[in-house]
Design a protein around this motif. Structure first.
Motif, PDB file in Angstrom:
ATOM      1  N   LEU A   1       0.724  -1.152   0.051  1.00 46.16           N
ATOM      2  CA  LEU A   1      -0.076   0.052   0.003  1.00 46.16           C
ATOM      3  C   LEU A   1       0.839   1.146  -0.023  1.00 46.16           C
ATOM      4  CD1 LEU A   1      -2.709  -1.133   2.583  1.00 46.16           C
ATOM      5  CD2 LEU A   1      -3.180  -0.771  -0.115  1.00 46.16           C
TER       6      LEU A   1
ATOM      7  N   SER B   1       0.955   4.056  -2.833  1.00 52.46           N
ATOM      8  CA  SER B   1       0.944   5.567  -2.388  1.00 52.46           C
ATOM      9  C   SER B   1       1.882   6.573  -3.310  1.00 52.46           C
ATOM     10  CB  SER B   1       0.789   5.858  -0.979  1.00 52.46           C
ATOM     11  OG  SER B   1       1.969   5.682  -0.495  1.00 52.46           O
TER      12      SER B   1
ATOM     13  N   SER C   1      -7.845  -7.059  -4.032  1.00 55.08           N
ATOM     14  CA  SER C   1      -7.631  -7.298  -2.639  1.00 55.08           C
ATOM     15  C   SER C   1      -6.938  -5.906  -1.886  1.00 55.08           C
ATOM     16  CB  SER C   1      -7.026  -8.349  -2.267  1.00 55.08           C
ATOM     17  OG  SER C   1      -7.308  -9.763  -2.587  1.00 55.08           O
TER      18      SER C   1
ATOM     19  N   TYR D   1      -6.947  -2.946  -3.156  1.00 53.14           N
ATOM     20  CA  TYR D   1      -7.799  -1.879  -3.120  1.00 53.14           C
ATOM     21  C   TYR D   1      -8.895  -2.008  -2.083  1.00 53.14           C
ATOM     22  CZ  TYR D   1     -11.406   1.186  -4.757  1.00 53.14           C
ATOM     23  OH  TYR D   1     -12.230   2.321  -5.179  1.00 53.14           O
ATOM     24  N   LEU D   2      -9.159  -3.454  -1.698  1.00 50.56           N
ATOM     25  CA  LEU D   2     -10.375  -3.789  -0.448  1.00 50.56           C
ATOM     26  C   LEU D   2      -9.544  -3.162   0.645  1.00 50.56           C
ATOM     27  CD1 LEU D   2     -12.849  -4.749   0.467  1.00 50.56           C
ATOM     28  CD2 LEU D   2     -11.470  -6.916   0.566  1.00 50.56           C
ATOM     29  N   TYR D   3      -8.352  -3.610   0.960  1.00 52.00           N
ATOM     30  CA  TYR D   3      -7.500  -3.280   2.111  1.00 52.00           C
ATOM     31  C   TYR D   3      -7.340  -1.704   2.254  1.00 52.00           C
ATOM     32  CZ  TYR D   3      -6.414  -8.234   1.860  1.00 52.00           C
ATOM     33  OH  TYR D   3      -6.279  -9.521   1.535  1.00 52.00           O
ATOM     34  N   LYS D   4      -7.099  -1.032   1.097  1.00 54.91           N
ATOM     35  CA  LYS D   4      -6.947   0.532   1.190  1.00 54.91           C
ATOM     36  C   LYS D   4      -8.207   1.259   1.696  1.00 54.91           C
ATOM     37  CE  LYS D   4      -5.928   4.251  -1.726  1.00 54.91           C
ATOM     38  NZ  LYS D   4      -5.395   4.644  -3.150  1.00 54.91           N
ATOM     39  N   ASN D   5      -9.593   0.923   1.413  1.00 55.46           N
ATOM     40  CA  ASN D   5     -10.498   1.151   1.743  1.00 55.46           C
ATOM     41  C   ASN D   5     -11.035   0.823   3.226  1.00 55.46           C
ATOM     42  OD1 ASN D   5     -12.210   2.721  -0.894  1.00 55.46           O
ATOM     43  ND2 ASN D   5     -11.016   0.872  -1.439  1.00 55.46           N
ATOM     44  N   ILE D   6     -10.774  -0.394   3.413  1.00 64.05           N
ATOM     45  CA  ILE D   6     -11.049  -0.695   4.924  1.00 64.05           C
ATOM     46  C   ILE D   6     -10.384   0.080   5.934  1.00 64.05           C
ATOM     47  CG2 ILE D   6     -10.484  -2.710   6.671  1.00 64.05           C
ATOM     48  CD1 ILE D   6     -11.538  -4.721   4.413  1.00 64.05           C
TER      49      ILE D   6
ATOM     50  N   GLN E   1      -9.383   2.992   5.432  1.00 65.95           N
ATOM     51  CA  GLN E   1     -10.120   4.462   5.667  1.00 65.95           C
ATOM     52  C   GLN E   1     -11.305   4.351   6.326  1.00 65.95           C
ATOM     53  OE1 GLN E   1     -10.639   5.396   1.359  1.00 65.95           O
ATOM     54  NE2 GLN E   1      -8.427   5.920   1.106  1.00 65.95           N
ATOM     55  N   VAL E   2     -12.171   3.107   6.115  1.00 69.44           N
ATOM     56  CA  VAL E   2     -13.380   3.200   6.896  1.00 69.44           C
ATOM     57  C   VAL E   2     -13.167   3.168   8.378  1.00 69.44           C
ATOM     58  CG1 VAL E   2     -15.490   1.509   7.333  1.00 69.44           C
ATOM     59  CG2 VAL E   2     -14.545   2.013   4.923  1.00 69.44           C
TER      60      VAL E   2
ATOM     61  N   GLN F   1     -10.476   4.112   9.798  1.00 69.53           N
ATOM     62  CA  GLN F   1      -9.452   5.177  10.283  1.00 69.53           C
ATOM     63  C   GLN F   1      -8.054   4.711  10.638  1.00 69.53           C
ATOM     64  OE1 GLN F   1     -11.757   7.672  12.667  1.00 69.53           O
ATOM     65  NE2 GLN F   1     -13.277   8.472  11.301  1.00 69.53           N
TER      66      GLN F   1
END
Length: 441
Positions: A61, A65, A82, A84-89, A91-92, A94
């Protein structure tokens, strides 16, 4: 027995008790994650492999970046989707990744609870419908509702407080995500939801590749348990379409196809020989290079299709057991297994509590698992840090660990054969006046 009475039996375990169990599991996980033991657990090779290490995900990640392709080296073995999923998790939640792992792990346990609850209901209904065809002296083999329907709660307990699952969750192993995919796949399979089953089978296969072979057991389930050819077609179609969609999305996120070599190439060719609880690493460390390709083919065939057809033919009338058995075979022989994979299949064992009276190797298997699990970190420390042991010591433990799993699986399958025999012929094992021999065919 009426369906209404069946549901009364199936609700012996109240909702408050399940909630208390889940809260207790959350507290245990949170405490371990906040303790000094978290980093120790996360760094153990039994927990983190090249395919599921969160440390590698974090580095991937970070490279992403900086607009650097994380697949250029030999660091990351997760798919772009996967990642991309971890990146969004992140963020969710924090950045509080421990909360994400706890949430997903408890969700998996709850999904497995409802999966086995439906399975035991269907199993009991099927036996009630077929009782007229069973032998007269086979009553002691009949399912006991008061015990059978508690098994779903035992599955919940076994998953939430299984040390293998605890270590996997506390160590931030991405196997937690993989287990969730498998649990939803099983849930949708037993509830007859072919689209959802195909979607999550495709997601699991995109992460680990090996679940592709679960297509056959799932097909058997829709054919023999659900009795719907339409759902078979829908399931296969959703699996293929989702797989193609994942391939397209991964290609877009990864900007090229370099991830294929890093993800599936790593799984199939075993370039990273870091020790783990599997069998591949030792053989390919000791092997002459000119034999490597031959043994790669042999090992991968052993993991995927060697046992698939015969086991599927023998246990086609028990498709849920077949699905668990094939997943168990994958867990034992896959190239980069972890204790999280083993914990998942072990947590499903209480759903077959009706087969326990026919098993013979429970004590042996339990002893082997406890001893090998205890010795593994000790011998690894002696080998790597103290230089007072060698790879043979650690491989001996992993070999014992694999043998224990094999004994457990064969004992479970043979128990099903013995129960089927007793239901059909009763206690008397004489065939044409001679003592019969019970064996697997």
């Amino acid at each position: 027995m009426s369906l209404k009475k069946l549901r009364i039996y199936n609700n012996l375990i109240s909702t408050p008790r399940i909630i208390i169990t889940c809260l207790s599991a959350i507290i245990v996980r949170y405490y371990l994650m906040m303790s000094k033991y978290q980093s120790v657990i996360a760094n153990h090779v039994e927990v983190s492999t090249p395919l599921n290490s969160w440390k590698r995900v974090s580095e991937g990640l970070y490279l992403l970046s900086l607009n650097i392709n994380p697949y250029e080296g030999d660091l990351l073995h997760e798919t772009p989707l996967s990642l991309y999923l971890y990146k969004n998790i992140l963020q969710v939640f924090q950045g509080k990744i421990h909360l994400a792992f706890i949430t997903l792990d408890v969700t998996t346990a709850v999904v497995l609870y409802f999966t086995t609850k439906k399975f035991t209901e269907d199993l009991f209904v099927e036996e009630e419908e077929n009782k007229a065809t069973y032998a007269k002296d086979a009553e002691e083999c009949f399912l006991k509702p008061d015990k059978l329907f508690k098994s779903s709660y035992y599955v919940l307990l076994t998953y939430l407080f299984n040390p293998y699952i605890l270590f996997s969750c506390v160590g931030y192993s991405t196997t937690v995500f993989y287990n969730l995919y498998l649990s939803v796949m099983l849930f949708s399979m037993v509830h007859g939801i072919p689209v959802l089953c195909g979607v999550f089978l495709a997601i699991a296969a995109s992460v680990s590749f090996y679940p592709v072979v679960l297509v056959l057991p799932i097909t058997m389930y829709f054919k023999y348990a659900i009795k719907s050819h339409t759902k078979i077609i829908v399931n296969l179609t959703s699996f293929v379409v989702t797989s193609l969609l994942i391939f397209v999305l991964c290609s877009n996120f990864g900007t090229d196809f370099s991830y294929i070599r890093s993800v599936y190439g790593c799984i199939l060719t075993i370039p990273d020989l870091q020790p783990n609880v599997g069998l591949f690493w030792y053989f390919f460390t000791e092997m002459f290079e000119h034999f490597r390709e031959l043994f790669i083919y042999a090992f991968q065939i052993n993991t995927t299709i060697l046992y698939l057809i015969p086991v599927s033919l023998k246990f086609r009338k028990h498709p849920f057991l077949l699905t668990v058995a094939v997943n168990f075979i994958i867990t034992i022989f896959k190239s980069y297994p972890s204790v999280g994979d083993v914990g998942f299949v072990l947590s499903l064992m209480p759903s077959f509590s009706h087969l326990f009276p026919f098993s013979q190797q429970g004590f042996l298997v339990g002893t082997m698992l406890v001893i090998s699990t205890s010795l593994a970190p000790i011998l690894y420390y002696l080998w790597i840090y103290c230089n007072s042991a060698n790879a043979n010591f650690y491989f001996g433990v992993t070999l014992s660990f694999a043998v224990a799993q094999i004994f457990l699986l064969t004992d479970l399958l043979f128990s099903q054969v013995k129960r089927d025999y007793m239901l059909k012929y009763g206690k008397d094992r004489k065939i044409d006046g001679e003592e019969g021999i019970l064996c697997l065919e």
